[in-house]
Enzyme design. Sequence first.
Site, short mmCIF file in Angstrom:
data_model
loop_
_atom_site.label_atom_id
_atom_site.label_comp_id
_atom_site.label_asym_id
_atom_site.label_seq_id
_atom_site.Cartn_x
_atom_site.Cartn_y
_atom_site.Cartn_z
N GLN A 1 0.83 -1.21 0.00
CA GLN A 1 0.00 0.00 0.00
C GLN A 1 0.86 1.26 0.00
O GLN A 1 1.55 1.54 0.99
CB GLN A 1 -0.90 -0.04 1.24
CG GLN A 1 -1.66 1.24 1.52
CD GLN A 1 -2.73 1.03 2.57
OE1 GLN A 1 -3.62 0.21 2.40
NE2 GLN A 1 -2.65 1.78 3.66
N GLY A 2 0.84 2.00 -1.09
CA GLY A 2 1.64 3.22 -1.18
C GLY A 2 0.82 4.46 -0.92
O GLY A 2 0.32 5.10 -1.85
N TYR A 3 0.67 4.79 0.33
CA TYR A 3 -0.08 5.98 0.71
C TYR A 3 0.87 7.05 1.28
O TYR A 3 1.03 8.13 0.73
CB TYR A 3 -1.13 5.64 1.79
CG TYR A 3 -2.45 5.12 1.28
CD1 TYR A 3 -2.55 4.41 0.09
CD2 TYR A 3 -3.63 5.32 2.01
CE1 TYR A 3 -3.78 3.92 -0.36
CE2 TYR A 3 -4.85 4.84 1.57
CZ TYR A 3 -4.93 4.15 0.39
OH TYR A 3 -6.14 3.67 -0.03
N SER A 4 1.49 6.72 2.43
CA SER A 4 2.27 7.71 3.17
C SER A 4 3.50 8.17 2.41
O SER A 4 4.11 7.40 1.66
CB SER A 4 2.74 7.13 4.50
OG SER A 4 1.66 6.60 5.22
N SER B 1 4.71 -1.09 4.10
CA SER B 1 4.85 -2.44 4.65
C SER B 1 4.96 -3.45 3.53
O SER B 1 4.19 -3.42 2.58
CB SER B 1 3.65 -2.81 5.52
OG SER B 1 3.53 -1.91 6.58
N GLU C 1 -10.09 -1.18 6.10
CA GLU C 1 -9.03 -1.48 7.05
C GLU C 1 -9.58 -1.47 8.47
O GLU C 1 -9.34 -2.36 9.26
CB GLU C 1 -7.89 -0.46 6.92
CG GLU C 1 -6.78 -0.72 7.93
CD GLU C 1 -5.55 0.15 7.68
OE1 GLU C 1 -5.73 1.32 7.30
OE2 GLU C 1 -4.44 -0.34 7.90
N SER D 1 -3.53 7.54 13.21
CA SER D 1 -3.06 7.58 14.60
C SER D 1 -4.24 7.76 15.56
O SER D 1 -5.33 8.16 15.15
CB SER D 1 -2.07 8.73 14.80
OG SER D 1 -2.76 9.96 14.79
N ASN D 2 -4.01 7.48 16.82
CA ASN D 2 -5.07 7.66 17.81
C ASN D 2 -5.63 9.08 17.77
O ASN D 2 -6.84 9.29 17.80
CB ASN D 2 -4.51 7.40 19.22
CG ASN D 2 -4.56 5.93 19.56
OD1 ASN D 2 -4.82 5.09 18.70
ND2 ASN D 2 -4.31 5.62 20.82
N GLU D 3 -4.72 10.05 17.72
CA GLU D 3 -5.16 11.44 17.75
C GLU D 3 -6.04 11.76 16.54
O GLU D 3 -7.07 12.43 16.66
CB GLU D 3 -3.95 12.38 17.77
CG GLU D 3 -3.16 12.36 19.09
CD GLU D 3 -2.21 11.15 19.21
OE1 GLU D 3 -2.06 10.39 18.23
OE2 GLU D 3 -1.63 10.98 20.30
#
Lengths: 378, 389
Positions: free
Chosen positions: B126-129, B161, B243, B371-373
């Site tokens: 997966q190429g996102y970030s 990943s 996801e 992220s959680n935030e």
Amino acid sequence: MSVLTEEQTILKDQVSNWVRDEASVTRFRQMRDSNPDFGFESGTWNSICDLGLAGLLIPEAYGGSGMDFKTLGVVLEQLGRGLTASPLVASGVVGASAVLLGGSEDQKRQWLPRIASGEVVATLAVDEKARHGPEYTALAASREESGFLLKGGKCFVPEGMAANLLIVAARTGGQPGDHGGITLFLVDGEATGVERTRLSLVDHRGHADIEFSDVVVSDGNILGTVDQGFELLDKVLDRGRAALSAEMLGIGAEAFDRTLEYLKTREQFGQMIGSFQALGHRAATHFMDMEFARSSVEGALEGIDLGSEDLAKLCSLAKCQVGDFLYNMSNDMIQMHGGIGMTDEFDAGFFLKRARVAEATYGNRAFHLDRYIATEGI
Amino acid sequence: MSDLSAFRAEVRTWLQENFPPSLQNKPPSNQAGRGAKFEGDMETWRLRLGEKGWSTPTWPVEYGGGGLSDKQAKVLREEMRAAGAFNPIGGFGTAMFGPTLLDVATEEQKKRYLPPIIRGDVHWCQGYSEPGAGSDLASLQSFAEDRGDYFVINGSKIWTSGAKEADWMYGIFRTDKSKKYEGISFICLDMKSEGVEVKPIMLISGQSPFNEVFFTDVVVPKENLIGEKNKGWAIGKHLLLHERQGIAGSGAMGATAYGLVEAARDYIGMNGDRLADGALRERIARQKMMAHAFSQTARRFTSEAAVHGPSPAIGILKVAWAKMNQDREELMIEIMGSRGLAWKGEEFNDEELGHVRSWLRSKANSIEGGSNEVNLNLVAKRVLGLKGY
Ligand SMILES: Cc1cc2nc3c(=O)[nH]c(=O)nc-3n(C[C@H](O)[C@H](O)[C@H](O)COP(=O)(O)OP(=O)(O)OC[C@H]3O[C@@H](n4cnc5c(N)ncnc54)[C@H](O)[C@@H]3O)c2cc1C
């Protein structure tokens, strides 16, 4: 909320409308101010009985409507939202369950129709210290020719002021701390030797200490089997714990809704205070805790309906999850309202106070945490 | 009901005839579709299950899926568990990319990409970030220049990943520099294409499961564009919903293997009928309750979603899941005492060496997949209706 049946939806709307119109927190405040001896308004209780709620769990054959715990939970959540003061949990759930689970046919016929109509207010008198501990029952029941003689005291009995049927856990054998040797008795609230003292707790409800001085109980009023009452007691308590958890969920949900509304209306620094992440993230976390508590409460109620083998675990889980949520929510309700949250004129204090009393009733989080992990054998 | 029991009987027979008994209760440590390569009985089992389409039980048969109803899929899971069988096929393809294709791709694309995913033949990443685009993903810069019937991609992705072993990448790329959200397209590319370079990144666990990926004039045919050009942001976000749903359906990572209670007995010991360490006993209780409530909530959300449709409240499950996993890993190494901090060496057993790594790996749970935030922001905005998020 899980998917409700049509019947449950209708009942939920009916009760929530009634709470809004007749049993809101404003009504609770009036009750607090007039301070009736029973810790609830008789008018409120009569309406609850007219709505058929006192007999919700009682089978039709005994004058009730024979619904399940899942449906009961829907009702109790709405009553929790109004902080509605009534003996519904003590009598319609705990009292009714004791007779239903442990009673002979005669006992059921004698008591259930009157519990369903609200004429009889029943309650379970179990604790003898300021901490919940059913197996520490010490109140002595000694064998007489035709029955037993009760001697000792119970404390913090929920609705102990109004109750005219006391279901008393007493020791007929063994030592305090033993599961064996406990017996349940049905005791008329007016019996000679029964003396009550009202305890004013922060929630302004009808708690009492009850002294039993040589109270005579006939054999016909033994509930279940002599010396083997602990299992029944625990089952009855679990029904009370699940029901009270549903009420606590309602208290917390209302505290959450009111606080969220405030986050959307109160402005400081030129913006709604809810736009500050420090508050928004906490609100989202309370929402998460509320959803988890709801799952566990529904899990316990369903567990009762389905006769789950894991019931003790499910009920302890529910009381802990909702306990965590309500503890944090009732504290943050005050914090997020700022100064006004501290005033008697504002309702936040009522939520906090009732939250802590409900937490202590039928076992607090420490009690249930211990009970839960004990099932894992450690 | 009788249909279901007939189906159950069919599954049972099929498993008896096709699942190699030598594999009973021995799932592979990695799945096909995630980079695992099998041989022997495991490879036979992968081929048979993939051929039957039961690696993706509810996907339509025309693309090679199982075509089962949710109820039948549940029966299949139950029967697999009872037989000690497992699904050796997984990864980004089955969990996220495939379901997204089913929702948005053209017929031709579904026919092309889905069957190899179902068989576990192709490993997707997966190429996102990107280095400059993490939580604020839409600020991504990797550029896919439109040259008529193909794109030319330049730029880089990070934290990808499995990119080292992956055969293909799906990702989001900028196709219009003048607009933020409306300038993004969803594109697939062959990792063997000229100009793709993968550089592994070492994690704190000492393992290297993710990578930097550099693109230098990588040519990608137009047919690899999913959905319309410049409309890829919605597809990319839609995929992330799958996801989160996947997370909702899972439980604690590795919660089935060596449990906390078992570890507590082994490493701490009992004092009568209670664990000798009261403080840890309480924390184990809290952890177990959290996991119990999590599974109750995941189940409830799933049944509610079936009636009312998916809810944005699912975001809280991701946050709760991260906390649950992280608490569990912390607790596990603490129960093991200093043995739980073992880095390497024959003095330590596999559980000890494994748990120290999964503990370190779990720190990513509150960062990866939103992220959680960021998830709390989403809940504050979309569920609670608060402004400013
Ligand atoms: C193990 C692992 C595997 C991964 N696998 C993949 C993969 O396969 N493919 C892929 O594309 N990506 C993958 N990622 C990347 C992951 O999606 C990003 O790390 C994530 O989106 C966060 O971006 P960032 O690392 O740039 O952190 P940043 O966005 O820079 O965040 C830094 C900190 O700031 C906080 N923050 C950011 N914005 C806000 C805000 N608005 N309000 C409050 N706080 C905020 C964050 O919560 C965080 O705590 C993986 C990451 C990990 C750790």
